[in-house]
Each structure stands twice: as C-alpha cells, then as structure tokens.
Design a protein around this motif. Sequence first.
Motif, PDB file in Angstrom:
ATOM      1  N   GLY A   1       0.817  -1.211   0.000  1.00  0.00           N
ATOM      2  CA  GLY A   1       0.000   0.000   0.000  1.00  0.00           C
ATOM      3  C   GLY A   1       0.849   1.259   0.000  1.00  0.00           C
ATOM      4  N   LYS A   2       0.247   2.377  -0.344  1.00  0.00           N
ATOM      5  CA  LYS A   2       0.942   3.658  -0.368  1.00  0.00           C
ATOM      6  C   LYS A   2       1.359   4.095   1.029  1.00  0.00           C
ATOM      7  CE  LYS A   2      -1.372   5.370  -4.531  1.00  0.00           C
ATOM      8  NZ  LYS A   2      -2.291   6.385  -5.114  1.00  0.00           N
ATOM      9  N   THR A   3       0.680   3.590   2.040  1.00  0.00           N
ATOM     10  CA  THR A   3       1.020   3.949   3.416  1.00  0.00           C
ATOM     11  C   THR A   3       2.166   3.122   3.973  1.00  0.00           C
ATOM     12  OG1 THR A   3      -0.633   2.396   4.275  1.00  0.00           O
ATOM     13  CG2 THR A   3      -1.360   4.658   3.868  1.00  0.00           C
ATOM     14  N   GLY A   4       2.655   2.169   3.187  1.00  0.00           N
ATOM     15  CA  GLY A   4       3.758   1.342   3.646  1.00  0.00           C
ATOM     16  C   GLY A   4       3.337  -0.004   4.192  1.00  0.00           C
ATOM     17  N   ARG A   5       2.042  -0.226   4.324  1.00  0.00           N
ATOM     18  CA  ARG A   5       1.588  -1.532   4.823  1.00  0.00           C
ATOM     19  C   ARG A   5       1.828  -2.590   3.756  1.00  0.00           C
ATOM     20  NH1 ARG A   5      -3.063  -4.784   5.521  1.00  0.00           N
ATOM     21  NH2 ARG A   5      -4.396  -3.468   4.234  1.00  0.00           N
ATOM     22  N   ILE A   6       2.364  -3.735   4.160  1.00  0.00           N
ATOM     23  CA  ILE A   6       2.705  -4.781   3.201  1.00  0.00           C
ATOM     24  C   ILE A   6       1.706  -5.927   3.283  1.00  0.00           C
ATOM     25  CG2 ILE A   6       5.153  -4.192   3.195  1.00  0.00           C
ATOM     26  CD1 ILE A   6       5.632  -6.505   5.103  1.00  0.00           C
ATOM     27  N   PRO A   7       1.493  -6.615   2.168  1.00  0.00           N
ATOM     28  CA  PRO A   7       0.568  -7.751   2.180  1.00  0.00           C
ATOM     29  C   PRO A   7       1.264  -9.015   2.671  1.00  0.00           C
ATOM     30  CG  PRO A   7       1.446  -7.447  -0.011  1.00  0.00           C
ATOM     31  CD  PRO A   7       2.043  -6.357   0.836  1.00  0.00           C
TER      32      PRO A   7
END
Length: 281
Positions: A191-197
């Motif tokens: 994600g653009k917020t830095g959260r990773i899947p």
Amino acid sequence: MGGEFVDIQGHCPMKLLHQLRRYGVLNPIGRIVAAFAAFLVFALVIAWVSDRQFDSDAADSAATTAWTAPAEPTPTRTFAPPPPGFPRMEFPPPMPEVPKGSPQPVPTRFGLTYNVPSNERWMATNDAVMGWSDNSGIVATYGAVSEYRRNYCAEVKGSALAHVGVTGRNAVDIDSAARDEVAKAERIFGGKTGRIPKVELRGPVPLDVSGRPAVRYTALVTDIPKDTSCDPDQAQFDIVATPGYASAEVMLLMVEHHRGLPNALPGNEVEAIIGSLRKTE
C-alpha cells in the motif's frame, strides 16, 4: 553647589577658555581633543561592527548546526549488458494474424513467444510497456505486455484484471533471476502507506521450454492493502525464467492476475499461458 559649572580646580570654565585662547594653547589642545574624539568614534564603530559580525557568525553557526543534509538518493539498480557477440533484437517480430478463436501468439525480442486467447477479453500486443513503482522508486517493468479485461474498473484508467509481460537479465542463472523477480510481489502489492501484504512463495518448479531448462516461482498474495476500490484482496504473481535467444541471457515471463473478483482470470488460462512459452519460429 550653584548653577555654574566649576572644574575640579575651582576655575571658572569661561575664564579658563579665554586664557587658553589668548596664549595660543587652545588650538593644539583642540586638535588633540578632536583626534581623541575621532579615535573614540572609530573604536566604537569597530566594536559595533565586531558585535554584528559575531552575532552573524553565531547565527550562521546555529544554522549550520541545525541544517540536516538530505538523504542520499537510493542508487538506481543497473543490470549487466549481454556478453559480447550475444544476438540483439531492438524490436520484437510482428504480431502474426491468426483465425478467430485461435490462441494469439505474442513474439518477444528475446526470441521466445507466449500465447494468450484471442477474444474480446484480451488485448494482446508485443509493443506495450508497463510496470509498478512505490515510494522508493521503480519496482519492475515489462515489455510485450498483454492485458485481460482492460478498464474493468472505472476508478483507475487502464486497470486490468491480469497482465502478461516479459523482461530480461544478464550475468545471472535462471533460478536466481526468477527468485529475485518473484520477491518483488511484496512491493508491487504493497500500500501507499507502507503496509505490506502477506506473501506466500512457492517453487521452484522445473519446466522445459523448447528443450531448454526453465524454472517457475509463484507468489500467492493476500491481505492486500486497498488504495482504490479497484485493488483486489488477493492476487497471484508467476515468474518463469528460461535462457533467452536474443537481447538477454535470461528471459522472464510474468503473469499477474487478481483473484477473488468477478470475471477474474481462470486458473486454467494462467497454466495455458505459461505452458505456451516456446522459441519463436
């Protein structure tokens, strides 16, 4: 004490000035006094300028201490060129015409071809380029890109439920090239917020491509952060690496598709695309 100023010897000032003027003493004294006054003014100016310079230096010093140098830019990753004498192909061969309903071959400039279905759901081409980037820069780029159900989502122009494309590498073995490429799934779907899947890697699976060795790695991606309503909850990212015939020593076939959405690419079509990879005739 009275209203008239008297010096410390008790003389009247006006009388003393008259006597000094009479005997010609006042002119030398005046010059001395004037010189002393000029020196005093000069000293005061020097002190004022020095104070201003000190204040300026102090401010400059404080500014220098507080200033933080910008971070060094992340070096752009470069890839080794093909070895001397290795065949080169600036552009891929023309797209062949096929009967309606027959698989559409997509020849690449690496001397290898893949197939996609020839129907209204697919936009097959070998001159399109696409890629992904994040806040750190470019993640991956591919050429000879074909798309499945392009513009399926009105919120994002050019959205597609699946992509197929190719890229090349040099001075690396096929397994290392494939593992390096499939590992990009975490950044691609981040994600653009830095959260990773969450990413589950599968492989290696050995394959044969026109009598040459190949290897396949698969990234199963879940819990994908959504930046738009077009983003899926889960996806699959497949990479097949095999020796190239031109332009690069190793060619990488990429098949990316969204899962869990209406009209998502069926798994059997993914397998058919990967199984179609072959030397260009």
